[in-house]
Write a protein that holds these residues in place. Structure first.
Motif, PDB file in Angstrom:
ATOM      1  N   VAL A   1     -67.027 -34.169 128.911  1.00  0.00           N
ATOM      2  CA  VAL A   1     -67.725 -35.396 129.298  1.00  0.00           C
ATOM      3  C   VAL A   1     -67.239 -35.862 130.665  1.00  0.00           C
ATOM      4  O   VAL A   1     -68.031 -36.302 131.511  1.00  0.00           O
ATOM      5  N   SER A   2     -65.943 -35.754 130.915  1.00  0.00           N
ATOM      6  CA  SER A   2     -65.391 -36.129 132.221  1.00  0.00           C
ATOM      7  C   SER A   2     -66.030 -35.299 133.328  1.00  0.00           C
ATOM      8  O   SER A   2     -66.332 -35.816 134.412  1.00  0.00           O
TER       9      SER A   2
ATOM     10  N   ALA B   1     -64.078 -40.470 141.993  1.00  0.00           N
ATOM     11  CA  ALA B   1     -63.600 -41.285 140.871  1.00  0.00           C
ATOM     12  C   ALA B   1     -63.702 -40.509 139.568  1.00  0.00           C
ATOM     13  O   ALA B   1     -62.825 -40.611 138.696  1.00  0.00           O
ATOM     14  N   GLY B   2     -64.759 -39.706 139.429  1.00  0.00           N
ATOM     15  CA  GLY B   2     -64.896 -38.868 138.242  1.00  0.00           C
ATOM     16  C   GLY B   2     -63.787 -37.835 138.122  1.00  0.00           C
ATOM     17  O   GLY B   2     -63.315 -37.544 137.017  1.00  0.00           O
ATOM     18  N   VAL B   3     -63.355 -37.298 139.271  1.00  0.00           N
ATOM     19  CA  VAL B   3     -62.227 -36.357 139.262  1.00  0.00           C
ATOM     20  C   VAL B   3     -60.961 -37.055 138.775  1.00  0.00           C
ATOM     21  O   VAL B   3     -60.189 -36.502 137.979  1.00  0.00           O
TER      22      VAL B   3
ATOM     23  N   GLY C   1     -60.923 -39.600 136.776  1.00  0.00           N
ATOM     24  CA  GLY C   1     -61.107 -39.752 135.340  1.00  0.00           C
ATOM     25  C   GLY C   1     -60.798 -38.477 134.575  1.00  0.00           C
ATOM     26  O   GLY C   1     -60.151 -38.512 133.524  1.00  0.00           O
ATOM     27  N   LEU C   2     -61.240 -37.341 135.095  1.00  0.00           N
ATOM     28  CA  LEU C   2     -60.971 -36.050 134.450  1.00  0.00           C
ATOM     29  C   LEU C   2     -59.473 -35.781 134.365  1.00  0.00           C
ATOM     30  O   LEU C   2     -58.952 -35.373 133.314  1.00  0.00           O
ATOM     31  N   ILE C   3     -58.758 -36.040 135.453  1.00  0.00           N
ATOM     32  CA  ILE C   3     -57.313 -35.794 135.476  1.00  0.00           C
ATOM     33  C   ILE C   3     -56.597 -36.697 134.477  1.00  0.00           C
ATOM     34  O   ILE C   3     -55.731 -36.239 133.715  1.00  0.00           O
ATOM     35  N   THR C   4     -56.966 -37.963 134.446  1.00  0.00           N
ATOM     36  CA  THR C   4     -56.275 -38.900 133.552  1.00  0.00           C
ATOM     37  C   THR C   4     -56.574 -38.601 132.085  1.00  0.00           C
ATOM     38  O   THR C   4     -55.698 -38.766 131.227  1.00  0.00           O
ATOM     39  N   VAL C   5     -57.792 -38.154 131.774  1.00  0.00           N
ATOM     40  CA  VAL C   5     -58.098 -37.750 130.398  1.00  0.00           C
ATOM     41  C   VAL C   5     -57.294 -36.507 130.031  1.00  0.00           C
ATOM     42  O   VAL C   5     -56.788 -36.373 128.909  1.00  0.00           O
TER      43      VAL C   5
ATOM     44  N   ALA D   1     -55.086 -43.358 131.544  1.00  0.00           N
ATOM     45  CA  ALA D   1     -56.512 -43.096 131.333  1.00  0.00           C
ATOM     46  C   ALA D   1     -57.339 -44.355 131.590  1.00  0.00           C
ATOM     47  O   ALA D   1     -58.483 -44.274 132.069  1.00  0.00           O
ATOM     48  N   GLY D   2     -56.756 -45.514 131.286  1.00  0.00           N
ATOM     49  CA  GLY D   2     -57.439 -46.771 131.583  1.00  0.00           C
ATOM     50  C   GLY D   2     -57.656 -46.948 133.077  1.00  0.00           C
ATOM     51  O   GLY D   2     -58.712 -47.431 133.510  1.00  0.00           O
ATOM     52  N   VAL D   3     -56.682 -46.553 133.886  1.00  0.00           N
ATOM     53  CA  VAL D   3     -56.833 -46.617 135.339  1.00  0.00           C
ATOM     54  C   VAL D   3     -57.975 -45.693 135.779  1.00  0.00           C
ATOM     55  O   VAL D   3     -58.797 -46.057 136.630  1.00  0.00           O
ATOM     56  N   GLY D   4     -58.021 -44.491 135.194  1.00  0.00           N
ATOM     57  CA  GLY D   4     -59.118 -43.574 135.503  1.00  0.00           C
ATOM     58  C   GLY D   4     -60.464 -44.158 135.115  1.00  0.00           C
ATOM     59  O   GLY D   4     -61.454 -44.015 135.847  1.00  0.00           O
TER      60      GLY D   4
END
Length: 567
Positions: free
Chosen positions: A378-379, A407-409, A411-415, A430-433
């Motif tokens: 999904v990320s 920003a999506g990248v 998000g992917l890293i933090t997930v 993950a919240g920061v992402g």
């Protein structure tokens, strides 16, 4: 960071979360929910219908019968409309902007987040409460609901009060007939409000939780602790006055349509073509619970490990029966299972307290990574989505799309970090992402793609027209409810060329027709039959997102019209 987390873990004066923990949940919730909240135009179809019907209540002073233009709107009860009247009144009432209507949803989600944190901390520990509140705050489905002025977010807020009250009576109250009636009163008052918002939908959730918990624990005394006799009186006091009034005013039409359309039809057939296969909600959970969907397997494992615990059984009774019902009904929408998310979030928070004790073997780790992989997928989609949207609607990739992709990248890293090393700390990461992704997507990309919002753009053009104090307006070929919100209650959403042509014939000086190119030939024929010649004032290109159709809208007036384009 350890010292900061320790501060958050410290119980409050009365147990549960302390004020710093609540402040964290509120700040995170606002950080993820406010981008785009003020700038995304009215969305079709449900949001625009709710906003327009609420506006008409203020215009007419009729707060009993719900109407969209001249049509009766008898699909849902009145609670959300009344709430929107309350939130819009300080900001212009009938002239209030879109975001004022959305405040009901923002407050509903915010209340659910706070109550989820409170419940998690009371049932387990402050750490669990903080984690549960964060999971709910950053969930993608809640982001959509918080920005949409309709029933579901407000329903979740009041429904959480009912679920908290039931949880306290099931797990914390030991007397067979407690002298303190605060929890039963809260349970039934919240139930009454939920009925006013969306009929018996959340009452079903509470009822299934009650039945499931009793089935698992054989605690039949709970039926006495909830005080059903008192409850019936409270529900009647809250919900019956309006239900009686609307039944009288509509001669029974509201109940007939609301029960027949909103309940029975959705069970037996796919209302408005909203359907999906068995397992629809399960397959979609990596999206609806993103980014914390990476913790879904941990939630399942911790529930199984502690399956004999009464508190776990309550949470399972909250989740499983409701989830099964919504998988079985024919009509399916992603937000239907949102009422179960607080319980899922609490299980996730509990799992983060003892990850090694949950991931005890190879099978458990494989299960965890299989589910986490779906969240990572999904990320990846969220990285590509803004670029794809720009290509689809604008034909080129703007700088804001690249910013959103970056920003999506993040998000992917933090997930990935959350999946690899699940903990409260990595959940915060993950919240920061999520803040980055939602800020870019909702705050920048979505509002900036003009082609997605033809009604709002046409409305701006109409507001700048000069020459007539009041316009007679008809649309042809584009009949979405957002037109009524932006063009006014009296605007005709014509379903044929003759009806639209009659508007110009009846008011040649101040009539305005907004016609899609697909309907232009028929409209011109209707004009010719009436001996009317027209001239264009402006045009708008865009898309009808509901139908997936391209639009080419032209604003037309008669040749002798007083209407002229403004500056």
């Amino acid at each position: 960071m350890n010292g900061w987390l320790e501060t958050l873990h410290t119980p409050g004066a009365r147990g549960g979360l302390n004020r710093y923990a609540y402040l964290l949940l509120i700040l995170v919730a606002l950080a993820v929910m406010l981008p785009g909240f003020f700038s995304i135009p009215a969305m079709d179809r449900d949001e625009s219908r709710y906003m327009q019907a609420s506006r008409q209540m203020m215009e007419t002073g009729d707060f009993i019968d719900i109407r969209f233009q001249d049509e009766a709107r008898h699909k849902q009860p009145v609670g959300t409309y009344w709430a929107q009247v309350i939130t819009t009144t300080p900001f212009g009432g009938a002239e209030a902007p879109v975001w004022a209507h959305r405040l009901t949803s923002l407050f509903g989600v915010l209340a659910a987040i706070i109550m989820t944190g409170w419940l998690g901390s009371r049932l387990f520990s402050p750490q669990v409460g903080i984690a549960a509140g964060l999971v709910l705050a950053i969930a993608l489905s809640l982001q959509v609901e918080a920005r949409t002025a309709k029933t579901d977010a407000l329903l979740l807020g009041f429904g959480m009060l009912a679920q908290i009250s039931l949880a306290m009576l099931a797990l914390k109250v030991t007397e067979k007939r407690p002298a303190f009636i605060g929890w039963p009163l809260a349970l039934w008052a919240a139930t009454g409000v939920c009925i006013l918002i969306k009929g018996p939908i959340f009452t079903m959730v509470t009822g299934l939780t009650l039945a499931g918990f009793i089935a698992l624990t054989r605690d039949f005394d709970l039926l006495r602790r909830i005080r059903p006799g008192l409850g019936l009186l409270v529900v009647i006091a809250v919900a019956a006055p309006w239900l009686v009034a609307v039944t009288i005013v509509t001669d029974g039409a509201f109940l007939a349509e609301a029960v027949g359309w909103s309940m029975l039809r959705k069970v037996s057939e796919a209302a408005e073509n909203h359907t999906g296969p068995l397992g629809f909600h399960f397959m979609l959970s990596p999206v609806t619970l993103w980014p914390a969907a990476a913790l879904l397997a941990l939630a399942v494992l911790v529930a199984w490990k502690n399956r004999t615990d009464r508190t776990i059984r309550f949470l399972v009774a909250w989740i499983v029966p409701t989830w099964i019902v919504f998988e079985l009904v024919t009509t399916k929408l992603p937000h239907y299972v949102v009422p179960t998310f607080p319980a899922i979030a609490i299980l996730m928070g509990l799992a983060l307290k003892d990850v090694p004790g949950v991931l005890t073997g190879l099978k458990q780790r494989i299960f965890h990574w299989a589910v986490a992989a779906a969240a990572l997928a999904v990320s990846g989609v969220l990285i590509a989505l803004p670029i794809a949207a720009h290509i689809e609607f604008n034909g080129e990739i703007g700088i804001d799309a690249w910013v959103a992709a970056v920003a999506g990248v993040v998000g992917l890293i933090t997930v990935g970090v959350l999946a690899f090393a699940p903990s409260l700390r990595t959940l915060c990461v993950a919240g920061v992402g999520a803040i980055a992704v939602y800020g870019a997507m909702f705050g920048v990309v979505i509002p900036s793609i003009d082609a997605m919002w033809p009604s709002e753009r046409v409305g701006r053009l109409v507001d700048r027209l000069e020459g007539c104090e009041t316009l007679s307006i008809a649309t042809l070929g584009y009949r979405e409810p957002s037109n009524a919100f932006y063009l006014g209650t009296e605007a005709l959403l014509a379903d044929n060329a003759d009806a639209a042509a009659d508007v110009l014939a009846n008011d040649p000086a101040c009539g305005l027709a907004i016609v899609d190119a697909a309907e232009r030939e028929g409209f011109d024929a209707a004009l010719a039959a009436r001996g009317i010649r027209v001239r264009p004032l402006a045009s708008v290109s865009g898309y009808n997102l509901v139908k997936g159709d391209a639009l080419e809208l032209t604003l037309l007036v008669t040749e002798g019209s007083q209407v002229r384009a403004g500056e």
